[in-house]
Scaffold this active site. Structure first.
Site, PDB file in Angstrom:
ATOM      1  N   ARG A  73       0.867  -1.185   0.000  1.00  0.00           N
ATOM      2  CA  ARG A  73       0.000   0.000   0.000  1.00  0.00           C
ATOM      3  C   ARG A  73       0.901   1.232   0.000  1.00  0.00           C
ATOM      4  NH1 ARG A  73      -3.962  -0.171   4.937  1.00  0.00           N
ATOM      5  NH2 ARG A  73      -5.121  -1.729   3.769  1.00  0.00           N
ATOM      6  N   ARG A 142      -1.700   6.616   9.512  1.00  0.00           N
ATOM      7  CA  ARG A 142      -1.716   6.110   8.131  1.00  0.00           C
ATOM      8  C   ARG A 142      -1.758   7.261   7.114  1.00  0.00           C
ATOM      9  NH1 ARG A 142      -4.045   0.822   8.077  1.00  0.00           N
ATOM     10  NH2 ARG A 142      -3.459  -0.244   9.991  1.00  0.00           N
ATOM     11  N   LYS A 207      -3.917   1.265  14.904  1.00  0.00           N
ATOM     12  CA  LYS A 207      -3.869   2.141  13.737  1.00  0.00           C
ATOM     13  C   LYS A 207      -4.470   3.511  14.048  1.00  0.00           C
ATOM     14  CE  LYS A 207      -6.300  -0.707  11.130  1.00  0.00           C
ATOM     15  NZ  LYS A 207      -7.254  -1.367  10.207  1.00  0.00           N
ATOM     16  N   LYS A 209      -5.933   7.255  12.017  1.00  0.00           N
ATOM     17  CA  LYS A 209      -6.279   7.797  10.700  1.00  0.00           C
ATOM     18  C   LYS A 209      -6.703   9.268  10.769  1.00  0.00           C
ATOM     19  CE  LYS A 209      -7.592   3.263   9.051  1.00  0.00           C
ATOM     20  NZ  LYS A 209      -8.637   2.395   8.501  1.00  0.00           N
ATOM     21  N   CYS A 427     -15.428  -3.034  -0.352  1.00  0.00           N
ATOM     22  CA  CYS A 427     -14.046  -3.313   0.046  1.00  0.00           C
ATOM     23  C   CYS A 427     -13.506  -4.447  -0.818  1.00  0.00           C
ATOM     24  CB  CYS A 427     -13.990  -3.685   1.514  1.00  0.00           C
ATOM     25  SG  CYS A 427     -14.637  -5.341   1.818  1.00  0.00           S
ATOM     26  N   CYS A 433      -8.168 -10.732   0.799  1.00  0.00           N
ATOM     27  CA  CYS A 433      -8.259 -10.333   2.206  1.00  0.00           C
ATOM     28  C   CYS A 433      -8.426 -11.555   3.104  1.00  0.00           C
ATOM     29  CB  CYS A 433      -9.425  -9.370   2.424  1.00  0.00           C
ATOM     30  SG  CYS A 433      -9.558  -8.927   4.164  1.00  0.00           S
ATOM     31  N   CYS A 472     -16.706  -8.183   5.745  1.00  0.00           N
ATOM     32  CA  CYS A 472     -16.663  -8.513   7.178  1.00  0.00           C
ATOM     33  C   CYS A 472     -16.960  -7.221   7.947  1.00  0.00           C
ATOM     34  CB  CYS A 472     -15.303  -9.110   7.549  1.00  0.00           C
ATOM     35  SG  CYS A 472     -14.042  -7.888   7.936  1.00  0.00           S
ATOM     36  N   CYS A 476     -14.112  -1.606   6.063  1.00  0.00           N
ATOM     37  CA  CYS A 476     -13.136  -0.908   5.211  1.00  0.00           C
ATOM     38  C   CYS A 476     -13.768   0.001   4.156  1.00  0.00           C
ATOM     39  CB  CYS A 476     -12.205  -1.908   4.543  1.00  0.00           C
ATOM     40  SG  CYS A 476     -11.228  -2.838   5.733  1.00  0.00           S
TER      41      CYS A 476
END
Ligand code: SRM
Ligand code: SF4
Length: 570
Positions: A73, A142, A207, A209, A427, A433, A472, A476
């Site tokens: 990424r 991120r 994480k 953001k 996503c 994934c 899921c 995302c």
């Protein structure tokens, strides 16, 4: 809850600033994978170890190792690159990747299918065009997002500058990336404060953001992020400062109501000169206050729920030395992209293209990757990736506009007529994934085709309705702030959420659980019929589903799992 540190904390602590045994693992030819602890560390370098899930059972039957490869990424603040950088990423994806580029919901490009022995050469090529993948994943800040609104060129430039400044300020300083991937010389470890002045040895609990938004467009979905900046302008249009939002996030786990999505709170207003200091303070408070024993309770949204917004604000002001003022009024109107041409400065135009679920590749009848290559060769301006997985060809001179549009049209990159498809996001999910419970990117386009038949029967085909699907509950594609959210529960089964606000400011509510894929259209058709018949002038679909009693309004956070409040029969 135990106070014992989570396994990831111990991995970070022992990693010598994210080195672990990655260099040795890369040389290990017997496997296409890397050892477990390094699988966590490699995320901080912007990579994930994955395997092709379509091939899993066949390979197990043949007693073969899983079909391992890596996803890279790229870090790209504000989603802005130049045409030469696009061409290089396109080249890398076709030479070392799986012949696709995947635009993400956080304004960057993912390259899938890169085998271990090609990682270094790929990252070196990426480095040669002045890009990298540092901190694109992992327990750090991120990719910093920035609204891509083409109608606001001057403000966009200022917002982008802030996104870039924050990104540079919060990028990890460890030399591990350069050493491992670019064959840089090993730099001796130093004191913690010298190597990582902001993060320290164990980085963040989870994480993190950040986004920058320019009202009235909420294309970055500011309320879904840990930290956000809302541009506040004076009457002449100049930015006079930023409203600060904190504590948004989407991820949750099915069957665990103590996990939930949350929309961010507006914490106050700061002057432009203080914006970076606020980012650093928010990050360090989360570094010190965030939960390091339970990763499912480690995001900033839970820190704020646990400690309260007032205590959090006070600590941020103390650490930054900035006195936050009360938030200023602002209005968001939508989260979608503004497709088509819009006029920039000096006779240049910006063309926003539609890329279904962000997948750029060549398939029979639609050569999107080749078309983008042609455009990037012709055009020497910018290419911007939007937070809706779309693309903008920016600053195109008048004499090139017709040709750029022709190429885009032939490749199917112009926005479709369907209001639902224009506002759809899925996503990645299967096959790459590792966490997917159900299909998403490979299924949503067909589902939209079926739903369009129903919408068309009710005269709603051109209506903008936001639909998002994820494989899921991690969220995302930010499904819990979509007017229709579909979240994978198991193969071919989805939870259906309704009632989020069109401007991204309100969460949805569970409407139906475990709906089989074949049942999604029949679940939604009567609601579309009611919307066509009963809606008030200008009423958005998400607002209607609440007023008409299909679901109750979700306040915030923990309220998300409360009674669906449906007053109307299904
Ligand atoms: Fe995500 C994990 C893909 C945006 C919440 N996400 C993953 C992984 C890496 C799976 C994994 O951990 O093994 C997925 C890789 C799939 C693949 O094969 O490529 C993945 N996430 C994506 C992308 C590519 C989806 C897309 O279709 O565009 C997005 C990449 C963004 C980027 O460029 O940085 C992506 N992920 C998001 C967002 C949306 C956003 O940030 O605006 C969210 C919800 C917001 C949030 O963070 O709360 C999101 N991803 C998660 C979570 C749940 C986090 C949580 O707090 O619970 C996970 C799992 C985890 O972290 O444990 C996850
Ligand atoms: Fe994978 Fe779930 Fe994220 Fe979709 S929402 S990409 S299935 S982690």
């Amino acid at each position: 809850m135990t106070d014992e540190l989570s396994r990831n904390e111990r991995i970070k602590e022992a990693s010598d600033y994210l080195r672990g045994t990655l260099a040795e693992g890369l040389r290990e030819e017997i496997t296409g994978a890397i050892v477990e602890d390094d699988q966590q560390l490699v995320k901080f370098h912007g990579m994930y170890l994955q395997d092709d899930r379509d091939l899993r059972s066949e390979r197990t039957r043949k007693k073969m190792e899983k079909a391992f490869s890596f996803m890279i990424r790229v870090r790209m603040p504000g989603g802005v690159i130049n045409a030469a950088q696009w061409l290089a990423l396109d080249h890398v994806s076709r030479t070392y990747g799986n012949d696709t580029m995947r635009l993400t919901t956080r304004q960057t490009v993912q390259l899938h299918g890169i085998i271990k022995s090609n990682l270094k050469v790929t990252l070196k090529e990426i480095d040669s065009i002045l890009l990298d993948s540092i901190a694109a994943c992992g327990d750090v800040n991120r990719n910093v997002m920035c609204g891509a609104n083409p109608d606001e060129s001057a403000t966009h430039a200022e917002a982008l500058e802030l996104a870039r400044k924050i990104s540079a300020h919060l990028t990890p300083k460890t030399p591990a990336y350069r050493e491992i991937w670019l064959d840089g010389e090993k730099i001796a470890g130093g004191e913690e404060t010298v190597v990582e002045p902001i993060y320290g040895k164990t980085y963040l609990p989870r994480k993190f953001k950040i986004v920058v938004a320019v009202p009235p467009s909420n294309d970055v979905d500011i309320f879904a992020h840990d930290l956000g900046y809302i541009a506040i302008r004076d009457e002449a249009g100049a930015i006079i400062g930023w409203n600060i939002t904190v504590g948004g996030g989407m991820g949750m786990t099915h069957g665990e109501p103590e996990t939930y999505p949350r929309t961010a709170d507006v914490m106050g207003f700061c002057l432009p000169k203080d914006a970076v200091a606020i980012a650093e303070a928010v990050v360090t408070v989360q570094r010190d206050w965030g939960n390091r024993s339970n990763r499912k309770h480690a995001r900033l949204k839970y820190t704020i729920e646990d400690r309260g917004l007032d205590a959090f604000r006070t600590e941020v002001m103390r650490r930054s030395g900035v006195l936050l003022q009360p938030a200023k009024p602002f209005t968001f109107t939508s989260t979608g992209d503004r497709y088509g041409w819009s006029q920039g400065t000096e006779g240049r135009g910006h063309l926003t293209l539609f890329v279904e679920n962000g997948r750029i590749h060549d398939v029979k009848g639609s050569a999107k990757q080749s078309a983008m290559r042609q455009i990037a060769k012709l055009h020497d301006g910018e290419i911007r990736i939007t937070a809706n997985q779309n693309l903008m060809v920016a600053n195109v001179p008048t004499d090139q506009q017709a040709e750029v549009e022709r190429i885009a049209r032939e490749a199917g990159l112009l926005a479709p007529w369907s209001g639902l498809r224009r506002n759809a996001m899925a996503c990645v999910a299967l096959p790459t994934c590792g966490l997917a419970l159900a299909e998403s990117e490979r299924y949503l386009p067909d589902l939209v085709t079926s739903l369009d038949k129903s919408l068309s029967a009710h005269g709603l085909s051109a209506d903008d309705i936001v639909i998002r699907m994820t494989g899921c509950p991690n969220g995302c594609a930010r499904p819990y702030v979509a007017e229709i959210g579909l979240v994978g529960k198991g193969p071919g089964r989805y939870n259906l959420y309704l009632g989020a606000a069109y401007d991204g400011s309100r969460l949805s509510k569970l409407y139906a659980e475990d709906v089989e894929d074949a049942g999604i259209v029949s679940a939604l058709d009567p609601i579309f019929a009611a919307y066509a018949a009963e809606r008030q002038k200008g009423e958005r679909f998400g607002d209607f589903t609440i007023r008409a009693g299909f679901v109750a309004k979700t306040g915030n956070g923990a309220d998300f799992h409360k009674d669906t409040g449906a007053k109307r029969a299904k």
